[in-house]
Structure formats: C-alpha cells, structure tokens
Design a protein around this motif. Sequence first.
Motif, short mmCIF file in Angstrom:
data_model
loop_
_atom_site.label_atom_id
_atom_site.label_comp_id
_atom_site.label_asym_id
_atom_site.label_seq_id
_atom_site.Cartn_x
_atom_site.Cartn_y
_atom_site.Cartn_z
N THR A 1 40.86 -8.77 137.82
CA THR A 1 40.70 -9.35 138.54
C THR A 1 39.05 -9.75 138.05
N GLU A 2 38.58 -10.53 139.60
CA GLU A 2 37.30 -12.20 138.58
C GLU A 2 36.16 -10.88 139.49
N LEU A 3 34.91 -10.63 138.34
CA LEU A 3 34.16 -9.91 139.31
C LEU A 3 33.43 -10.81 139.83
N GLY A 4 32.81 -10.17 141.28
CA GLY A 4 31.80 -10.86 142.45
C GLY A 4 33.28 -10.90 143.71
N ASN A 5 34.54 -9.96 143.58
CA ASN A 5 35.11 -10.27 144.97
C ASN A 5 34.65 -9.09 144.92
N GLU A 6 35.11 -8.57 146.80
CA GLU A 6 34.64 -6.84 147.29
C GLU A 6 35.78 -6.41 146.80
N PRO A 7 34.98 -4.93 146.09
CA PRO A 7 36.16 -4.34 145.68
C PRO A 7 37.11 -3.92 146.30
N THR A 8 37.33 -4.07 147.44
CA THR A 8 38.07 -3.55 148.28
C THR A 8 39.29 -4.76 148.77
N ALA A 9 38.67 -5.37 148.29
CA ALA A 9 40.11 -7.15 148.00
C ALA A 9 40.38 -8.04 147.32
N GLN A 10 39.94 -7.22 146.04
CA GLN A 10 40.37 -7.53 144.58
C GLN A 10 41.29 -9.02 144.32
N THR A 11 40.99 -10.05 143.88
CA THR A 11 42.41 -10.80 144.04
C THR A 11 42.91 -10.85 142.26
N PRO A 12 43.97 -10.76 141.87
CA PRO A 12 44.14 -10.28 141.30
C PRO A 12 43.81 -11.65 140.30
N ALA A 13 43.46 -11.98 138.31
CA ALA A 13 44.47 -12.95 137.33
C ALA A 13 44.52 -12.85 136.58
N ARG A 14 44.65 -13.85 136.22
CA ARG A 14 45.05 -13.71 134.95
C ARG A 14 44.50 -13.49 133.79
N THR A 15 45.33 -12.66 132.72
CA THR A 15 44.42 -12.24 131.22
C THR A 15 44.28 -13.67 131.12
N PRO A 16 42.59 -13.56 130.66
CA PRO A 16 41.58 -14.69 130.69
C PRO A 16 42.16 -14.66 129.01
N ALA A 17 41.91 -16.34 128.49
CA ALA A 17 42.26 -16.78 127.49
C ALA A 17 40.96 -17.36 126.61
N GLY A 18 41.36 -17.73 125.45
CA GLY A 18 40.84 -17.59 124.51
C GLY A 18 39.37 -17.34 124.06
N ASP A 19 38.09 -17.17 123.08
CA ASP A 19 37.29 -15.89 122.75
C ASP A 19 36.99 -15.27 123.76
N LEU A 20 36.38 -14.03 123.35
CA LEU A 20 35.82 -13.39 124.71
C LEU A 20 34.46 -12.54 124.58
N LEU A 21 34.23 -11.98 125.33
CA LEU A 21 32.77 -10.98 124.69
C LEU A 21 33.55 -9.74 125.55
N ALA A 22 33.83 -8.32 125.12
CA ALA A 22 33.92 -7.01 125.48
C ALA A 22 32.87 -6.56 125.82
N VAL A 23 32.25 -6.19 127.16
CA VAL A 23 30.54 -5.51 126.83
C VAL A 23 31.25 -3.81 128.00
N SER A 24 30.69 -2.68 127.28
CA SER A 24 31.20 -1.60 127.59
C SER A 24 30.41 -0.66 127.46
N SER A 25 29.70 -0.16 128.47
CA SER A 25 29.10 1.29 128.46
C SER A 25 29.57 2.65 129.09
N ILE A 26 30.76 3.01 128.07
CA ILE A 26 31.50 4.08 128.15
C ILE A 26 31.12 5.14 127.26
N ALA A 27 31.63 6.42 127.28
CA ALA A 27 31.23 7.34 125.73
C ALA A 27 32.66 6.97 124.60
N GLU A 28 33.88 6.36 125.19
CA GLU A 28 34.73 5.83 123.63
C GLU A 28 34.59 4.73 123.37
N PRO A 29 34.10 3.86 122.94
CA PRO A 29 33.80 2.54 123.72
C PRO A 29 35.48 1.23 122.95
N GLU A 30 35.21 2.26 121.42
CA GLU A 30 36.18 1.40 120.89
C GLU A 30 37.71 1.61 121.17
#
Length: 333
Positions: A202-231
Amino acid sequence: LVIGLLLPTELFYRGAVALRNRCYDLGLLSQFESRIPIISVGNLAVGGTGKTPFASWLMTRLTTLGHRTALVTRGYGSDEVLLYKIRNPGVPVVVHKSKIEGVAQAAREGATVAVLDDGFQHRAARRDVDIVLLAAEHGVEGPLLPRGRFREPMSALSRTDAIVVTRKVATQDEACEVGCPAACWAPKAVLGQIHLKEDSWTELGNEPTAQTPARTPAGDLLAVSSIAEPEGFHEMVRSKASGMVECMAFPDHHPFSDKDVRRIVERAAGRPIVITEKDAVKLRSFSQELPRTYVLRLQVAWDFGQDAVMALIRQAIEGKSLARGNGLSDVIA
C-alpha cells in the motif's frame, strides 16, 4: 572484546532468571488466576520473532470464531499498540503497566479471552496456554542478555504448551533445524511452523482502515526500518525488488523526528521508499514530506501445526469454562 567483558553480567543474569523460575516452580512466588482464559504469545529472544503479526492473526481467528477477545500489553512500543488496533479494528487493546491488572480490566470490560502480549516471562499471571515463538533465523540457542539476544535458555521451553517456529527468509529445512531440537526440551508441547510472507503493498498516506493496494514498487529503492531484526525485512524487500535496494536501519521502536525524516529524504535522493507496517504507523504523519513511500504488509501462513495449536486453545477455553462456570462459548474449531 566487549562481548567477552559482558560474560560475568550474563552469568549473573542467567542465575537470577533460574532462581526466579525455581521460586515459581516451588510455589514460593504466587500466581494470579484469571477468571477468563489467558493465551500468552511470547518468545525467548528479544524481538524479531514475528510476535506482532502472529498475535494479530490469533486475535482475528478468535474473534472470527465468536469470542470477545482483548489484547493485553504493557505497551512498551506504541507503534505495536497502534498496529494492533489497525490490524484488529473492534478488538480492545488494553495497555497497562501491570499485565495482571490489564487482564482483570479486560475481563471487566466484557472480554471472554485475553491474548497476553509478550507473556512467557511474566509468570505472575497463570496462563491457560503458553505459545512460544522461535525465529528460524536466530538458530537453536545463543548467549543470554546482555551478551546476546536471548532472555532464557532453551531449557525454559519445558514449561510451554506450544512452540511455533517462525521464518521470514529461512527455508523450511532451516526452520526444522530449530524446531526439532527445541521440541526435545518440551516433548509434550504442540509444534507448529509459520512463515511471514508478502500480503500486499500500500502507499503511505492512505487511511489505515481503507488502504488501496498498490503494485510492487519498481526500480531502485530505499528500505527504511526501525525494528529489532531489520535484516529479514531488508532481505524480503530485495527478493521482491526489480532494482538495487539500499537499507537504512534505525533502533527498534525509534520515534521518528523531523530531523530523521530529512535524513531519510536526503538518503532516498528521489528513490521510492519501502517501510514496515510498524514504521508506517509512525511515519504516516510525515507522508507529505517523504518521497513516494510503500508499506509492505505481511501475513501469517502456516507450514504446519495450525489445527493442533487451535485444538490446544479450544481445550483450554473449554476447561476454563467448566471450571469457572463463566459461560464461555464453545466455538473454536
């Protein structure tokens, strides 16, 4: 060198944990008995076992089957609390510094089953079912805190009712290399295995209870996380991406600030961003400042053991109903 210096502290911690457990085993420390069933979802390691998606799955399952379910948590990570509420709308989330008081509050508010978040080490509350999650990526055993990630040794599994091995990027064979030795510590426990797989984008910015599915993002990406096991998350993004993936990790439960967002924007340099559901909860308010940002939602898929785990829970709820005469519904299948 630092790890070696922490060995005395680990040994002290190990001894304190063993003494505390022994006191509970001998009845020297009392346990709270709830009038409603308590299903604990816990782990031996600190983070990275898939506890949040599994607990969410369990709450959905119990609620679908007709139980008035509540999640009880101490709420250390506000992102997890908000994610539980988004994933399970209508299911009460009781946040209390005392898990015993939290369960009592859930019962007063009409819950018939309490799912206790991160409850395996909380022995002051007597659980009707103890489910322990083990991450295949963590291996069989390792050093205890503070030298390692484990809170207790594998021998602690002798008091669990169910062991569920979770995997993100590990294979089924690798998961079995964890599950089989672990089961030896708990020969009477039910054994199950799940994997966390891509559910939707889903794309960030949509209401959490009504998120519109999105396609898998194409091209180069930046993966950002703040979780215990980011790997594991980063590897999952790489497996789905068509281009290069750069990773940017923050500490677990990190509260993102304006400065952090500026750093992310600079690092992205126009590339789309991919984040976890937990981080989406905190970054949604920054959606206008961020470049196009995608949220990877994961779902629980069972490799085996679902029926056995649910049968165990059904028996516990039935037993509690008979013992307490509280009229709990016999609906788990």
